[in-house]
Design a protein around this motif. Structure first.
Motif, PDB file in Angstrom:
ATOM      1  N   UNK A 144       0.839  -1.201   0.000  1.00  0.00           N
ATOM      2  CA  UNK A 144       0.000   0.000   0.000  1.00  0.00           C
ATOM      3  C   UNK A 144       0.877   1.255   0.000  1.00  0.00           C
ATOM      4  N   UNK A 145       1.969   1.213   0.747  1.00  0.00           N
ATOM      5  CA  UNK A 145       2.899   2.345   0.763  1.00  0.00           C
ATOM      6  C   UNK A 145       3.523   2.549  -0.613  1.00  0.00           C
ATOM      7  N   UNK A 146       3.883   1.452  -1.281  1.00  0.00           N
ATOM      8  CA  UNK A 146       4.480   1.595  -2.612  1.00  0.00           C
ATOM      9  C   UNK A 146       3.470   2.122  -3.620  1.00  0.00           C
ATOM     10  N   UNK A 147       2.201   1.741  -3.472  1.00  0.00           N
ATOM     11  CA  UNK A 147       1.164   2.286  -4.340  1.00  0.00           C
ATOM     12  C   UNK A 147       1.024   3.794  -4.114  1.00  0.00           C
ATOM     13  N   UNK A 148       1.077   4.215  -2.861  1.00  0.00           N
ATOM     14  CA  UNK A 148       1.017   5.648  -2.561  1.00  0.00           C
ATOM     15  C   UNK A 148       2.226   6.377  -3.119  1.00  0.00           C
ATOM     16  N   UNK A 149       3.381   5.754  -3.069  1.00  0.00           N
ATOM     17  CA  UNK A 149       4.580   6.349  -3.653  1.00  0.00           C
ATOM     18  C   UNK A 149       4.415   6.513  -5.159  1.00  0.00           C
ATOM     19  N   UNK A 150       3.886   5.486  -5.805  1.00  0.00           N
ATOM     20  CA  UNK A 150       3.653   5.544  -7.247  1.00  0.00           C
ATOM     21  C   UNK A 150       2.684   6.670  -7.588  1.00  0.00           C
ATOM     22  N   UNK A 151       1.580   6.744  -6.876  1.00  0.00           N
ATOM     23  CA  UNK A 151       0.593   7.797  -7.128  1.00  0.00           C
ATOM     24  C   UNK A 151       1.217   9.168  -6.886  1.00  0.00           C
ATOM     25  N   UNK A 152       2.004   9.297  -5.819  1.00  0.00           N
ATOM     26  CA  UNK A 152       2.683  10.560  -5.542  1.00  0.00           C
ATOM     27  C   UNK A 152       3.608  10.973  -6.676  1.00  0.00           C
ATOM     28  N   UNK A 153       4.375  10.024  -7.193  1.00  0.00           N
ATOM     29  CA  UNK A 153       5.269  10.321  -8.319  1.00  0.00           C
ATOM     30  C   UNK A 153       4.497  10.715  -9.567  1.00  0.00           C
ATOM     31  N   UNK A 154       3.399  10.024  -9.831  1.00  0.00           N
ATOM     32  CA  UNK A 154       2.593  10.355 -11.005  1.00  0.00           C
ATOM     33  C   UNK A 154       1.999  11.758 -10.873  1.00  0.00           C
ATOM     34  N   UNK A 155       1.551  12.111  -9.677  1.00  0.00           N
ATOM     35  CA  UNK A 155       1.002  13.452  -9.467  1.00  0.00           C
ATOM     36  C   UNK A 155       2.077  14.532  -9.600  1.00  0.00           C
ATOM     37  N   UNK A 195       4.864   0.893 -15.244  1.00  0.00           N
ATOM     38  CA  UNK A 195       3.634   0.543 -15.947  1.00  0.00           C
ATOM     39  C   UNK A 195       2.697   1.753 -16.020  1.00  0.00           C
ATOM     40  N   UNK A 196       2.515   2.451 -14.906  1.00  0.00           N
ATOM     41  CA  UNK A 196       1.608   3.602 -14.875  1.00  0.00           C
ATOM     42  C   UNK A 196       2.082   4.719 -15.805  1.00  0.00           C
ATOM     43  N   UNK A 197       3.381   4.980 -15.828  1.00  0.00           N
ATOM     44  CA  UNK A 197       3.878   6.065 -16.675  1.00  0.00           C
ATOM     45  C   UNK A 197       3.734   5.735 -18.162  1.00  0.00           C
ATOM     46  N   UNK A 198       3.759   4.451 -18.476  1.00  0.00           N
ATOM     47  CA  UNK A 198       3.526   4.034 -19.857  1.00  0.00           C
ATOM     48  C   UNK A 198       2.091   4.356 -20.265  1.00  0.00           C
ATOM     49  N   UNK A 199       1.136   3.993 -19.410  1.00  0.00           N
ATOM     50  CA  UNK A 199      -0.269   4.189 -19.748  1.00  0.00           C
ATOM     51  C   UNK A 199      -0.728   5.637 -19.612  1.00  0.00           C
ATOM     52  N   UNK A 200      -0.237   6.346 -18.612  1.00  0.00           N
ATOM     53  CA  UNK A 200      -0.720   7.713 -18.374  1.00  0.00           C
ATOM     54  C   UNK A 200       0.032   8.744 -19.217  1.00  0.00           C
TER      55      UNK A 200
END
Length: 117
Positions: free
Chosen positions: A11-22, A85-90
């Motif tokens: 869950x922490x890594x997901x929050x880190x990913x979302x933070x980086x994307x934002x 993966x997220x940066x590829x799609x977004x």
């Protein structure tokens, strides 16, 4: 080992990913000549910081019953994997063969660390 600390780490890594994307979104959504206040007080930038804060709280809770030498590599590796993966799609960032290999190595490392306890 109890599953809760591992769930908290992911869950922490997901929050880190979302933070980086934002944070990335806060850079690409503004014009190049945007002022300092626009760059650092935008909703996407401040939201990114909030997700980083949640990341720290979740990791701290996981560390109550998990070794930091296991938790942090899993946090970082899974966060990198999600981010690729997220940066590829977004953002349409390229996903070249070397990234596939890196992703496979990260996932193998996470599995190895998670099972090593």
């Amino acid at each position: 080992m109890n599953a809760l600390p591992m769930i908290l780490v992911f869950a922490a890594s997901l929050n880190s990913c979302i933070g980086n994307m934002l944070l990335k979104w806060s850079r690409v959504s503004l014009p190049a000549d945007a002022g300092v206040a626009d760059k650092f007080f935008s909703i996407s930038f401040l939201s990114g910081l909030a997700f980083y804060g949640i990341n720290v709280v979740l990791l701290a809770k996981a560390l109550d019953s998990m070794e930091v030498s296991i938790a942090y590599p899993i946090l970082a590796g899974s966060g990198f994997a999600m981010l690729m993966v997220a940066s590829y799609y977004v953002f349409g960032e390229p996903f070249r063969p070397h990234k596939w290999i890196g992703l496979a190595l990260i996932l193998a490392g996470i599995i190895f660390l998670a099972r090593g306890n």
